[in-house]
Design an enzyme around this catalytic site. Sequence first.
Site, mmCIF file in Angstrom:
data_model
loop_
_atom_site.group_PDB
_atom_site.id
_atom_site.type_symbol
_atom_site.label_atom_id
_atom_site.label_comp_id
_atom_site.label_asym_id
_atom_site.label_seq_id
_atom_site.Cartn_x
_atom_site.Cartn_y
_atom_site.Cartn_z
ATOM 1 N N GLU A 19 20.120 83.268 14.315
ATOM 2 C CA GLU A 19 20.770 82.322 15.222
ATOM 3 C C GLU A 19 20.128 80.946 15.132
ATOM 4 O O GLU A 19 19.034 80.775 14.585
ATOM 5 C CB GLU A 19 20.697 82.839 16.653
ATOM 6 C CG GLU A 19 19.277 83.054 17.144
ATOM 7 C CD GLU A 19 19.114 82.811 18.632
ATOM 8 O OE1 GLU A 19 19.473 81.703 19.063
ATOM 9 O OE2 GLU A 19 18.625 83.701 19.335
ATOM 10 N N ASP A 136 25.964 86.466 37.455
ATOM 11 C CA ASP A 136 25.701 85.757 36.201
ATOM 12 C C ASP A 136 25.281 86.775 35.143
ATOM 13 O O ASP A 136 24.150 87.259 35.148
ATOM 14 C CB ASP A 136 24.606 84.707 36.421
ATOM 15 C CG ASP A 136 24.379 83.820 35.206
ATOM 16 O OD1 ASP A 136 24.991 84.108 34.155
ATOM 17 O OD2 ASP A 136 23.608 82.857 35.308
ATOM 18 N N LYS A 157 15.156 88.869 27.596
ATOM 19 C CA LYS A 157 14.109 88.020 28.155
ATOM 20 C C LYS A 157 13.661 88.574 29.506
ATOM 21 O O LYS A 157 14.471 89.009 30.322
ATOM 22 C CB LYS A 157 14.601 86.585 28.280
ATOM 23 C CG LYS A 157 14.929 85.958 26.923
ATOM 24 C CD LYS A 157 15.472 84.567 27.072
ATOM 25 C CE LYS A 157 15.783 83.961 25.705
ATOM 26 N NZ LYS A 157 16.896 84.624 25.018
#
Length: 299
Positions: A19, A136, A157
């Site tokens: 990425e 979210d 994360k």
Amino acid sequence: MSAEVADALAAGTAVVALESTLLAHGLPPGRNLEVARRLEQTVRDAGAVPATIAVLDGRPLVGLSPAQLERVCSPDAELDKLSLRDLGPTLAQGRSGATTVASTAVLAHTAGIGVFATGGLGGVHLPPPGAACTWDVSADLGVLGRTPILVVCSGMKSILDIPATLEVLETRSVPVLGYGVDEFPAFYLRSSGLPVPHRVDDPAAVAAAVAAHRHFADSGVVLANPVPAESEMDKDLHDRLLAEGLELVAERRVHGSDVTPVLLEHFHTASGGASLDANEALVLANAALAARVAVELAR
């Protein structure tokens, strides 16, 4: 596709997608280009071809030239952060951007690449103090539920709600494999304390599990590879920075895609660079592992 990536895919050679959001938005200028080059060399050293992915001037690129890689890492590039929902408008308007896990996975799969190395997955965000839920949830999870690609990462994360994220992956029928561990890693930390559903101990075992899964499902596979032990953050420091970061997000009323950059910036600044060192070490380790698995899958 670059000529190198296209030739490798045509020949059935192992290819690993990388990425660009980590480079453009996750690491400081200078260090990001150094890491970008090391990532590509790490993949090559393990016998595969690297394919760093980005969008430049309205063109999705799978495999960057040295000049394009420098542009992505330049502090003057002003690249947008592109999730899957952003690809169409960005391409249509001729803009440039760095790809997240979601958009990188889709572009890699479209090009015919089946293995992708990154740092950490997106996931379900922790609510700020006093809030019950934010709703979210990263687009990474939805994309993995319908894109047959292996994502090698160090978990999601640790600023995220890891138990809730694992539940979403289970609902999306995304197998989660732990590489040489029985507990799911937590990005900066080697363990979240949560069990992994399936343990694998070598690249051949990973390749066998991925190949078998692809016979029955179109969902992706997560291979969780913990940060190297010597690069793990101190847990007390990590927990303190996480609590401070969540308070900071609440005070600033930060929402949506802006939450992760604010939290990571707090980690990088308040840890004296320890989180950056851990981030670099884990993403390099993931690239090396992804390349070894890609070689096995190519066989």
